[in-house]
Design an enzyme around this catalytic site. Structure first.
Site, PDB file in Angstrom:
ATOM      1  N   GLU A  28     -40.450  47.406 -25.650  1.00 27.86           N
ATOM      2  CA  GLU A  28     -41.200  48.677 -25.737  1.00 27.86           C
ATOM      3  C   GLU A  28     -42.658  48.526 -25.299  1.00 27.86           C
ATOM      4  OE1 GLU A  28     -40.586  50.621 -29.554  1.00 27.86           O
ATOM      5  OE2 GLU A  28     -38.488  51.009 -29.062  1.00 27.86           O
ATOM      6  N   GLU A  72     -31.542  49.773 -28.106  1.00 24.52           N
ATOM      7  CA  GLU A  72     -31.851  50.248 -29.468  1.00 24.52           C
ATOM      8  C   GLU A  72     -31.390  51.687 -29.570  1.00 24.52           C
ATOM      9  OE1 GLU A  72     -35.690  49.620 -31.313  1.00 24.52           O
ATOM     10  OE2 GLU A  72     -35.988  47.757 -30.180  1.00 24.52           O
TER      11      GLU A  72
HETATM   12  O1  AHR Z   1     -35.779  48.976 -34.670  1.00 28.40           O
HETATM   13  C1  AHR Z   1     -37.026  49.198 -35.254  1.00 28.40           C
HETATM   14  C2  AHR Z   1     -38.148  49.273 -34.211  1.00 28.40           C
HETATM   15  O2  AHR Z   1     -37.967  50.399 -33.406  1.00 28.40           O
HETATM   16  C3  AHR Z   1     -38.207  48.133 -33.224  1.00 28.40           C
HETATM   17  O3  AHR Z   1     -38.934  47.052 -33.703  1.00 28.40           O
HETATM   18  C4  AHR Z   1     -38.915  48.747 -32.056  1.00 28.40           C
HETATM   19  O4  AHR Z   1     -38.535  48.167 -30.837  1.00 28.40           O
HETATM   20  C5  AHR Z   1     -38.574  50.215 -32.154  1.00 28.40           C
HETATM   21  O5  AHR Z   1     -39.712  50.991 -32.067  1.00 28.40           O
END
Ligand code: AHR
Length: 492
Positions: A172, A291
């Site tokens: 990210e 994610e």
């Molecule tokens: O999954 C929780 C968080 O969400 C992770 O650390 C990050 O990559 C995202 O913002």
């Protein structure tokens, strides 16, 4: 309500890469400490890993686990988690404001991954660190040479390389919450150079470059375009992240959010292919949705600063969350031609399908079930099925089909598997299936997840949401109960 699925044996979308059913363990909250690792737990093995948790992970059949972050990775020194545990530093961890004890690192995590029959997807730190450290980590994990980092690994007790094949170029990096956040230009250049050095160290690895942290980012699409223009020849996948919530307490709207995921995927495919065209390239960059999940229940939690492994982001999932997770999995399956990797974020305790208590039980949250069935039975080829059902509209979504479904042909087993969610809150759907060119097809199993109460949850003592087998009729029709998740298996 009536719904219909029409499948023809000759029309498919794409092969499902088993890594579509990946997950994620970050050094965050109790994901590692008190989650997968708890040396004093009654079920701990000789390495300190909880067997009860490992059994649940195995039940989910997770082929790849992303590690060690997440936001955590952007401040992480991977060397801290190697070698003699008694000498490892306790660090102030800035991403989540806690103390990291480093009792688990890559030495241990790759052992745990083997224990649960999975592979590691390893993220490198492109926040506080850079290409040289990323290269060193590849050498430590994968090299057989008589060289500095490969020898360190051997000194630490691992003669054979770990053989980690899938790597993330940071996490990210478009988000300003990220430790050492970068602009697309800065990140694109760094990622391209890190990628070159990592692949020169081990040409067999595959690399995921950071896309946007979500479709709501102001830089979305421009970020992907700029980053891909810098890195296109050196990387294999671009990442997507997205979390969904029902903060407005509007279930029809919430259940429609998988259409948002679908649009996000199509938009990223478009930018990948436009950069491909601009570069006159024959190479296709595919997607790693590394994610995704529902995340909002824990949003007002208070976490004590500089504590060790606190209760953090421990969303307690309810039944309607499981329905959306079912829809999101169907969306990923229906995009199997371009989404090759996806990681349910996360796996244990932190926004996770598996919950534990320290020293006590481990149990399956509601979202555990749609994931486990998808992963165990959703293997093969996604078919280009025509699915018809009534539709509804909400403030943000138009023409959402009540029945969301995917059809997967498992040619090894001569089985067709249908995953279907009925989003209607008040009407059952009579589902007719028509399989062309398959010869005789027989319905052999109908698994249903249903609870009258959309807010029902599972706890350590009570499993209120769990799948049941529905008695089969004489033909191929099936009833999809109002607001239910279903898996139908057919033999041909
Ligand atoms: O999954 C929780 C968080 O969400 C992770 O650390 C990050 O990559 C995202 O913002």
């Amino acid at each position: 309500m009536k719904a219909k699925i029409l499948v023809n044996k000759n029309f498919s979308i794409g092969e499902i890469d088993k890594r579509l059913y990946g997950s994620f363990i970050e050094h965050l909250g109790r994901a590692v400490y008190g989650g997968i690792y708890e040396p004093d737990h009654p079920t701990a093995d000789k390495d300190g890993f909880r067997e009860d948790v490992a059994d649940l992970v195995k039940e989910m059949n997770v082929p790849v686990v992303r590690y060690p972050g997440g936001n955590f990775v952007s401040g992480y020194n991977w060397e801290d988690g190697t070698g003699d545990k008694s000498k490892r530093p306790r660090r102030e961890e800035l991403a989540w404001g806690v103390i990291e004890t480093n009792q688990v690192g890559i030495d241990e995590f790759q052992q745990w991954a083997k224990k649960v029959d999975s592979q590691v997807m390893l993220a490198v730190n492109l926040g506080t660190r850079g290409p040289q450290d990323a290269k060193n980590l590849v050498e430590y994990c994968n090299s057989e040479n008589d060289s500095y980092y490969a020898s360190k690994r051997r000194e630490n007790g691992f003669e054979k390389p770990f053989g980690i094949k899938l790597w993330c170029l940071g996490n990210e990096m478009d988000g300003e919450w990220q430790i050492c956040h970068k602009t697309a230009e800065e990140y694109g250049r760094t990622a391209a150079e890190a990628a070159k050095m990592m692949k020169w160290t081990d040409p067999s690895i595959e690399l995921v470059v950071c896309g946007s942290s979500g479709p709501g980012m102001g830089t979305f699409i421009d970020w992907e375009r700029k980053v891909l223009e810098e890195t296109y020849n050196n990387i294999d996948y671009v990442s997507l992240h997205s979390y969904y919530n029902n903060i407005d307490e509007n279930t029809p709207e919430f259940l429609a959010k998988s259409t948002e995921m679908n649009k996000f995927i199509k938009d990223v495919v478009s930018v990948c292919d436009s950069v491909k065209a601009k570069k006159r390239s024959n190479k296709t960059v595919n997607l790693s949705f590394d994610e995704w999940n529902v995340w909002f229940h824990s949003r007002n939690d208070h976490v004590e600063r500089w504590s060790v492994a606190p209760h953090q982001l421990e969303d307690v999932y309810n039944y309607e969350d499981a329905l959306l997770v079912g829809c999101l999995l169907i969306t990923l399956q229906n995009n199997a031609d371009r989404v090759k990797i996806a990681c349910l974020a996360q796996l244990v305790n932190v926004i996770a399908p598996i919950m534990t208590e320290n020293g006590g039980k481990a149990w399956a949250q509601t979202i555990f079930y749609p994931f486990s069935y998808a992963s165990n039975y959703g293997r093969g080829t996604t078919m280009n099925a025509v699915i018809t059902s009534d539709k509804y509209s909400t403030k943000h979504f138009k023409d959402v089909p009540y029945v969301e479904a995917s059809v997967i042909d498992n040619k090894e087993k001569n089985e067709l598997v249908v995953f279907a969610v009925n989003r209607s809150l008040d009407e059952d759907a009579e589902l007719e299936t028509c399989f062309e060119d398959y010869g005789k097809v027989t319905l052999i199993e109908h698994v249903e997840l249903y609870n009258d109460d959309l807010k029902a949850i599972n706890t350590k003592d009570e499993e209120n949401v769990s799948p049941v087998n529905v008695p089969l009729g004489d033909d191929l029709t099936a009833t999809l109960k109002k607001h239910s998740w279903n898996m139908l298996r057919y033999k041909y």
